[in-house]
Write a protein that holds these residues in place. Sequence first.
Motif, PDB file in Angstrom:
ATOM      1  N   LYS A  50       0.844  -1.190   0.000  1.00 54.66           N
ATOM      2  CA  LYS A  50       0.000   0.000   0.000  1.00 54.66           C
ATOM      3  C   LYS A  50       0.883   1.246   0.000  1.00 54.66           C
ATOM      4  N   VAL A  51       0.632   2.125  -0.969  1.00 54.05           N
ATOM      5  CA  VAL A  51       1.414   3.356  -1.025  1.00 54.05           C
ATOM      6  C   VAL A  51       0.691   4.423  -0.217  1.00 54.05           C
ATOM      7  N   ASP A  52       1.402   5.007   0.732  1.00 54.69           N
ATOM      8  CA  ASP A  52       0.790   6.065   1.521  1.00 54.69           C
ATOM      9  C   ASP A  52       0.580   7.299   0.672  1.00 54.69           C
ATOM     10  N   LYS A  53      -0.555   7.884   0.874  1.00 59.38           N
ATOM     11  CA  LYS A  53      -0.836   9.097   0.117  1.00 59.38           C
ATOM     12  C   LYS A  53      -0.266  10.300   0.852  1.00 59.38           C
ATOM     13  N   GLY A  67     -13.472  15.812  -0.018  1.00 63.42           N
ATOM     14  CA  GLY A  67     -12.458  15.495   0.986  1.00 63.42           C
ATOM     15  C   GLY A  67     -11.031  15.849   0.576  1.00 63.42           C
ATOM     16  N   ARG A  68     -10.847  16.212  -0.673  1.00 62.05           N
ATOM     17  CA  ARG A  68      -9.496  16.436  -1.205  1.00 62.05           C
ATOM     18  C   ARG A  68      -8.815  17.628  -0.527  1.00 62.05           C
ATOM     19  N   VAL A  69      -9.554  18.697  -0.340  1.00 59.50           N
ATOM     20  CA  VAL A  69      -9.003  19.903   0.286  1.00 59.50           C
ATOM     21  C   VAL A  69      -9.896  20.251   1.474  1.00 59.50           C
ATOM     22  N   GLN A  70      -9.301  20.282   2.657  1.00 62.18           N
ATOM     23  CA  GLN A  70     -10.114  20.521   3.850  1.00 62.18           C
ATOM     24  C   GLN A  70      -9.543  21.645   4.707  1.00 62.18           C
ATOM     25  N   PHE A  71     -10.444  22.282   5.442  1.00 62.92           N
ATOM     26  CA  PHE A  71     -10.067  23.424   6.271  1.00 62.92           C
ATOM     27  C   PHE A  71     -10.555  23.196   7.698  1.00 62.92           C
ATOM     28  N   ASP A  72      -9.778  23.725   8.642  1.00 57.40           N
ATOM     29  CA  ASP A  72     -10.219  23.615  10.032  1.00 57.40           C
ATOM     30  C   ASP A  72      -9.534  24.691  10.880  1.00 57.40           C
ATOM     31  N   TRP A  73     -10.081  24.919  12.043  1.00 58.13           N
ATOM     32  CA  TRP A  73      -9.415  25.779  13.028  1.00 58.13           C
ATOM     33  C   TRP A  73      -8.974  24.869  14.180  1.00 58.13           C
ATOM     34  N   ILE A  74      -7.692  24.908  14.515  1.00 56.82           N
ATOM     35  CA  ILE A  74      -7.181  24.098  15.625  1.00 56.82           C
ATOM     36  C   ILE A  74      -6.271  24.983  16.482  1.00 56.82           C
ATOM     37  N   SER A  75      -6.545  25.034  17.761  1.00 56.33           N
ATOM     38  CA  SER A  75      -5.743  25.916  18.621  1.00 56.33           C
ATOM     39  C   SER A  75      -4.504  25.188  19.141  1.00 56.33           C
ATOM     40  N   ALA A  76      -3.624  25.961  19.791  1.00 57.82           N
ATOM     41  CA  ALA A  76      -2.380  25.401  20.315  1.00 57.82           C
ATOM     42  C   ALA A  76      -2.652  24.407  21.438  1.00 57.82           C
ATOM     43  N   PRO A  83     -10.881   8.175  -4.853  1.00 59.50           N
ATOM     44  CA  PRO A  83     -10.228   7.555  -6.003  1.00 59.50           C
ATOM     45  C   PRO A  83      -8.848   8.174  -6.237  1.00 59.50           C
ATOM     46  N   GLN A  84      -8.003   7.467  -6.947  1.00 63.41           N
ATOM     47  CA  GLN A  84      -6.652   7.945  -7.244  1.00 63.41           C
ATOM     48  C   GLN A  84      -6.690   9.364  -7.817  1.00 63.41           C
ATOM     49  N   TRP A  85      -5.921  10.256  -7.245  1.00 58.56           N
ATOM     50  CA  TRP A  85      -5.883  11.656  -7.695  1.00 58.56           C
ATOM     51  C   TRP A  85      -4.989  11.786  -8.928  1.00 58.56           C
ATOM     52  N   ASP A  86      -5.472  12.517  -9.946  1.00 60.32           N
ATOM     53  CA  ASP A  86      -4.718  12.616 -11.205  1.00 60.32           C
ATOM     54  C   ASP A  86      -3.672  13.729 -11.210  1.00 60.32           C
ATOM     55  N   TRP A 109      -3.884  17.000 -11.287  1.00 60.34           N
ATOM     56  CA  TRP A 109      -4.257  17.934 -12.361  1.00 60.34           C
ATOM     57  C   TRP A 109      -3.965  17.350 -13.742  1.00 60.34           C
ATOM     58  N   GLY A 110      -4.274  16.101 -13.898  1.00 61.23           N
ATOM     59  CA  GLY A 110      -4.164  15.506 -15.229  1.00 61.23           C
ATOM     60  C   GLY A 110      -2.756  15.175 -15.663  1.00 61.23           C
ATOM     61  N   GLU A 111      -1.772  15.347 -14.747  1.00 61.30           N
ATOM     62  CA  GLU A 111      -0.387  15.142 -15.172  1.00 61.30           C
ATOM     63  C   GLU A 111       0.120  13.753 -14.831  1.00 61.30           C
ATOM     64  N   LYS A 112      -0.741  12.936 -14.236  1.00 54.74           N
ATOM     65  CA  LYS A 112      -0.269  11.616 -13.859  1.00 54.74           C
ATOM     66  C   LYS A 112      -1.120  10.538 -14.515  1.00 54.74           C
TER      67      LYS A 112
END
Lengths: 137, 273, 337
Positions: free
Chosen positions: A3-6, A99-108, A129-132, A134-137
Amino acid sequence: MKKVDKKIVAFLCNWCSYAGADLAGVSRFQYPPHLRIIRVPCSGRVDPLFIFTALKSADGVLVSGCHPGDCHYTSGNLVARRKFALVKGLLEFIGIEDGRVQFDWISAAEGNKFAQTAAKVASEVDNLPQWDRWGEK
Amino acid sequence: MIVLEKIKEKAKELLAENKVEVVLGFTRGTLPGKCTPYFARKVDEVENFVWEEGCNHNLANYLTKLSQKAAIIVKGCDSRSIINLIKENQITREQVYIIGGTCPSTGECPDCQHQEAVIADYKISEGEGAIEDSFQDVLEFEKLSPEARKEYFYKEASKCIRCYACRNACPACYCKECFVEENLPSWVGKTTGIGDNIIFHLTRAMHVAGRCIDCGACVRACPMGVNLSLLNRKMLKDVQEMFKNVSGLSLDTELALNEYKQDDSQKFLIGGE
Amino acid sequence: MAKYLLTKKDLLIWLKKLQQEYEVLAPVKEKKVYNFGHWDGKSLPDKSYQNTLKPPKDLFFPQHEILLKYKKVKGQRPIIKAADLPEEKRVIFGIRPCDAKSLSLLDKVFLGEEYQDPFYQARRLNTLIISLVCREPKESCFCTQPFSVEGSDIVLFELNDKYLVEPISEKGKNCFPSASYCEADFHIIDKIKEIKINTYEEIASADLTEKLDLIFDSPIWKELQEKCINCGVCSFLCPTCHCFDITDNQQGSKVRNWDSCMFSGFTKQASGHNPRPSGTERLRQRVMHKFKYFPDKYGVVACVGCGRCVEKCPVNLDIRQVLLQIKNGGEKLECRM
């Protein structure tokens, strides 16, 4: 099959989320090894270009800053908040998974939340699914 | 016709009385249906102005480059761009004399809501008021499956030859050095590979988000027919819905991304709200 | 030179035969515009075909090309590997004579005495050019030699439903089975005269080059460029513009990309100084390169009159008008050609 880690690029603000990640470390909270952390002075520093560019060589992006009201620069994250809302909408619009790009607020102080968030984002990106790249892979 | 006569009369007056050094408008182009920007500096040059179908370039674009006191003949979109340029301190209100009219060239802009100049020192024609934008095109596109949307966008981006006509025709793109030209570090690859093109187009859309007034100058400038208005109008719609903000209508309001509210939507966060 | 008469069917059979050995590229229509693409083996460009949106130069000199790759391995010397030369054998069918001529101009630069570009050279050698003479000029065209055979291996004339084929180069002669077809008699060849010819006066003449010699410092450039927005449409769509920039990318490749003298970064130096700081100098450079420096060096202007820049300029800054204005000593011409 091996398994390749993403890879997930995480833009963390210096004053809160980066310290939160640090706390997760010293507290020995475990989370998956997907994250590649980039420390930025403020979530306001995260230009949308950073996010788009990160996706050229990573499978996901996490952006995290201080909770509203806690910004070291008073309002950096509040200005960023509007920008991020648009980025999220734009990416969804062109058919990029939620789920590809996510945002959150996390304090110290939220080491535990950081570890949980990292695990959640990692598992979500793993299940996409496998991310392309931007079409370059 | 009468509108054009009024334009000429005013332009001549301004030049003759030395109130301005140059008047920006349009003259007939060299191809059928095309008009081209025209800079009148002498009273007799004013006769070359036209005001007709084809006068569709956004003339506000030239104001940031002119150091002289100028008069500009505007339609709705140009006037909205001028408002934004003043708000962003790119030009001053005093520096420009605005001759405002109603757009004579609406054929190519089905979604135009403000055909009439919203700011003017001298108004030459009254048109219909603002029309509500239904964002039908954006809504239709959103109905497609994510795969179909992605495929469409990739195909559009792959047409791009990176001539930057979209950027240069846009009055909101006034940066002295654009992110695509910076090379220390190089923010975006200079190739026309699909990845670089996508990053360029997404970033461009974000840079003009909240400032774009949907004049369509970029779309008309693009030689390859890339559907640039799709991203622009998606941003427009989101800005309008999320921040209740339409740019370029008044000198008194802030641009959407220059301000914030305590209760701005946080739906985009993990877990949403 | 001998011309042969082919029916549409004959032409298709011949092209099909070429397709067995070559990748045949032809004008392919997509959403009202034509561009060169893989030929489907059955259709020929119809009456709506005037010219391709993009010039054919990118088939020989791509907008983006990897020249070499390098890799650093710890403790070893860096490994440098030149990119493979393109080997594909191609036929470009349906290229217009103006664009075919542009290839002969690019040859002067990339296959000149001083320098031969191996990538360009390989593509040129492997490609057979079959040009198709226009039926009538476009509004924006200003070529003066619609029957030019320069740069073509074989030239085709469209006559109603038949085609006149004239092999020009040795390469062309070898690829055309002339024995299988009849030579056209003069009655038929005479019909070529019915093809509409552009009446545009020759603008890029010798006196223009002389004039350009004198006006480098003239204020006319400032006036001419005033409406120019400094985008790269004209240079990227020009079949003869060939300036490029070589950069390294993060994946360890040296890459050659098209560049345009219209961009501010084109001449910007490492110190931050820019010898061509504004649009005035940039427009002057473009005109000078095409109509002065290129003729000085190679004896011919670097413009074939295809009209792409005229048609696609976002602000209708018409090169024909620019040249006429220069010729008339800077007097402002009141619109219209």
